[in-house]
Scaffold this active site. Structure first.
Site, PDB file in Angstrom:
ATOM      1  N   CYS A  93       0.832  -1.197   0.000  1.00 26.86           N
ATOM      2  CA  CYS A  93       0.000   0.000   0.000  1.00 26.86           C
ATOM      3  C   CYS A  93       0.872   1.255   0.000  1.00 26.86           C
ATOM      4  CB  CYS A  93      -0.983  -0.030   1.161  1.00 26.86           C
ATOM      5  SG  CYS A  93      -2.390   1.085   0.948  1.00 26.86           S
ATOM      6  N   HIS A 102      -3.514  -5.384   0.978  1.00 26.73           N
ATOM      7  CA  HIS A 102      -3.389  -5.754   2.382  1.00 26.73           C
ATOM      8  C   HIS A 102      -3.796  -7.220   2.525  1.00 26.73           C
ATOM      9  CE1 HIS A 102      -2.694  -1.712   3.868  1.00 26.73           C
ATOM     10  NE2 HIS A 102      -3.686  -1.276   3.119  1.00 26.73           N
TER      11      HIS A 102
END
Length: 490
Positions: A336, A433
Site C-alpha cells: 500500500c 493488504h
C-alpha cells in the site's frame, strides 16, 4: 435458544485488555451454542479491514467476529477514526469516509447527537440477528469532560440495557484507586448498569489477591467476577498501536530476520501477523539503519500519511539504509503506502494528506503515484505471480499509480485486472493488504532464506481459531461465567 441481554466491557482506562476479553467472550458464547456478535460504537485506529460489501471498519471487531464465527459488518463498528496527524483524523461512518476533522472539531464542538443516533441505529440493527451482543467501550468511562459527548461508553450501555463489567489492568498499578474512582464518578443511571469488576493481567498466584477482591467489593458494592492471569503465549491480533511497543525487537541469529520499517503513521500492522507467527521468522519493527541492514527481508508497510512518512525516512537515514540494503541483495517489499514509497515520486496536488505537494520516492520501482480524494476499499481474490492457487486480500488506498515501464504485475485479480509491480524476486510492491496471510506468498518470500517445508502444517485461520479456544479456556477457568450468565437473563 434463549436470547440474552447484551454484555458490555468498559475500562478504567485505555489498553486494559477489553478487546481481547471481548473476543474471548465471543468465543465462549459461540461454544455454548449462542450466536454472538461484537459491537463498538467508535474506534480510533490505523488498523482497518474491508468487508465483503467494500466498507471499512476497525480490526478489533473483525477479530471478535472471527472469534464469534460470524461475518464482519460495519454495524459492528459504525464510526472509525483514522488519525492522519497529531491533530486530525479521517472520519469513517458506516464504512465510508466522510472527510477529515481536527480533534477539536470532532471532540469539542457539539454533543455529537447525530453520530450517537447513527451508532444506536447500528446497534439496533445488529441485535435483531445476534444474541448476545458483546459490546466494548473505549478508554475510561469516567472522563467527566467528555461524557456528554460519549457515543461509545455509558450512553450506549444505557441504550442497550447492557450488563456492564468494568475491566482494570492490575499490571499497570493503582488498581484500587482506578476502580474505586471510576465507579464513584458514575451517575446513578450509569451505576445501575454495572454488574461486576474484572481484574486483568494479574501476575502470580491469584490466591494472593483474595483480600484485594474483598476490599474492592466492599469499596464499590460490586462483585469481582474474575481475575484473569497475565499471559503472553496466546496470539490474539491486537488493534491498538500500543501493541507495537512489544514488537520493537532486534535482528537475531537462527531465523530469517524480517524487518518492518517503523513509520510514525504506520497503518495495518496486522498485515505482518501471519509472518510473526511463522517459526522460521524473527520479525521486528525498526527505523534504525543498522537494524534494517541486518534484515534478510525489509517490508515497508502502509501509512496514513505517506508523504510525511517518506520525508521522515529521508531525514532519519532509513531511506538510504533501505536503498543500500536493496543494492546488497536484501529483499524489499512494499504494501500500500509502502508500495507508493518504493516508486519514483509521490504527488499530492490536492492536499489530500497535508502540505507536502510532492516528494521523491525510494526509486526502487518504475512507478509514480498521485494521491486523490476518492478512497478504494474492496476485498480481492487473486493469484500470485504464476501460481494457480487462489489467494485473498483487500485494498484500502487513496492513490492512483502509473507505470513508467511495461506492466509487470504481482497479482492478477479475479476480474483479470493487475495489481502492483514486480521488478524481480527481491523487489516488488502491491496495494493488497493481507497478501502476506497467504501461505503461497509467505513461502515464496522466505524460499531464498529458509526451507518452506519447515512451516507448520496449519493454516493461519486454523491457528487463529485454536488461539481463540485457548483464550476461552483461560477465561472460563478464571471468570465466574455462571454469574455472568445470570446477569444476561431478561
Amino acid at each position: 435458544m434463549q436470547r440474552l441481554k447484551p454484555i458490555m466491557l468498559v475500562g478504567t482506562g485505555s489498553d486494559v485488555g477489553k478487546s481481547v476479553l471481548a473476543a474471548g467472550l465471543c468465543r465462549i458464547f459461540k461454544q455454548d451454542g449462542y450466536c454472538p456478535a461484537p459491537f463498538k460504537g467508535q474506534n480510533m485506529s490505523l488498523n482497518s479491514y474491508v468487508t465483503a460489501e467494500g466498507l471499512e471498519m476497525g480490526r478489533a471487531q473483525v477479530v471478535q467476529a472471527e472469534a464469534a464465527g460470524v461475518p464482519c459488518h460495519t454495524d459492528m463498528n459504525p464510526v472509525l477514526l483514522k488519525p492522519t496527524s497529531d491533530q486530525a483524523s479521517q472520519v469513517i461512518v458506516n464504512g465510508k469516509a466522510i472527510g477529515q476533522q481536527s480533534a477539536h472539531d470532532y471532540f469539542k464542538e457539539n454533543d455529537r447527537s447525530a453520530l450517537l443516533d447513527t451508532v444506536k441505529q447500528a446497534f439496533d440493527r445488529l441485535k435483531v440477528s445476534y444474541s448476545p451482543i458483546v459490546m466494548e467501550g473505549a478508554g475510561s468511562i469516567s472522563e467527566l469532560n467528555l461524557k456528554h459527548r460519549d457515543i461509545t461508553n455509558m450512553r450506549m450501555a444505557i441504550h442497550a440495557g447492557a450488563a456492564t463489567y468494568l475491566v482494570a489492568d492490575i499490571d499497570k498499578g493503582g488498581v484500587f484507586g482506578s476502580v474505586y474512582g471510576t465507579i464513584a464518578l458514575l451517575t446513578p443511571e450509569e451505576r445501575a448498569c454495572m454488574k461486576g469488576i474484572i481484574i486483568n493481567k494479574f501476575r502470580g498466584d491469584a490466591r494472593l489477591f483474595i483480600d484485594g477482591r474483598r476490599i474492592l467489593e466492599d469499596l464499590t458494592g460490586l462483585p469481582v467476577v474474575g481475575v484473569i492471569p497475565y499471559f503472553s503465549n496466546i496470539y490474539i491480533e491486537q488493534e491498538d498501536s500500543v501493541a507495537l511497543e512489544s514488537k520493537f525487537r532486534k535482528a537475531a541469529e537462527g531465523r530469517v530476520n524480517v524487518a518492518v520499517v517503523r513509520l510514525r503513521r504506520l497503518s495495518n500492522f496486522t498485515d505482518f501477523d501471519r509472518l510473526e507467527s511463522d517459526p522460521r521468522v524473527n520479525l521486528y519493527y525498526s527505523n534504525e539503519p543498522s537494524e534494517l541492514a541486518r534484515a534478510a527481508v525489509i517490508l515497508i508497510p502502509g501509512s496514513k500519511n505517506t508523504l510525511a512518512d517518506m520525508l521522515d525516512l529521508r531525514n532519519n537515514g532509513a531511506a538510504r539504509a533501505i536503498v543500500q540494503a536493496h543494492k546488497a541483495g536484501t529483499t524489499v517489499v512494499g504494501i500500500c503506502g509502502g508500495y507508493q514509497m518504493m516508486g519514483e515520486t509521490i504527488a499530492d496536488p490536492l492536499g489530500v494528506e497535508g502540505d507536502i505537494e510532492s516528494i521523491p520516492g525510494l526509486g526502487l520501482l518504475p512507478i509514480q503515484t498521485t494521491l486523490l480524494p476518492e478512497k478504494t476499499t474492496r476485498q480481492r481474490a487473486f493469484t500470485f505471480r504464476e501460481f494457480p492457487e487462489p489467494c485473498e486480500g483487500y485494498e484500502i488506498h487513496m492513490g492512483q499509480t502509473v507505470f513508467t515501464a511495461p506492466p509487470s504485475p504481482v497479482a492478477i485479480m479475479d476480474d483479470q485486472s493487475m495489481d502492483g509491480y514486480w521488478l524481480n524476486n527481491n523487489t516488488w510492491g502491491t496495494y493488497l493488504h493481507g497478501i502476506l496471510d497467504n501461505d503461497r506468498v509467505i513461502n515464496y518470500l522466505l524460499a531464498p532464506y529458509a526451507n518452506a517445508t519447515s512451516a507448520k502444517d496449519l493454516s493461519f485461520s486454523e491457528f487463529k481459531s485454536a488461539q481463540f479456544d485457548r483464550l476461552a479456556e483461560i477465561m472460563r477457568e478464571n471468570l465466574d461465567i455462571k454469574t455472568i450468565y445470570q446477569t444476561l437473563k431478561f
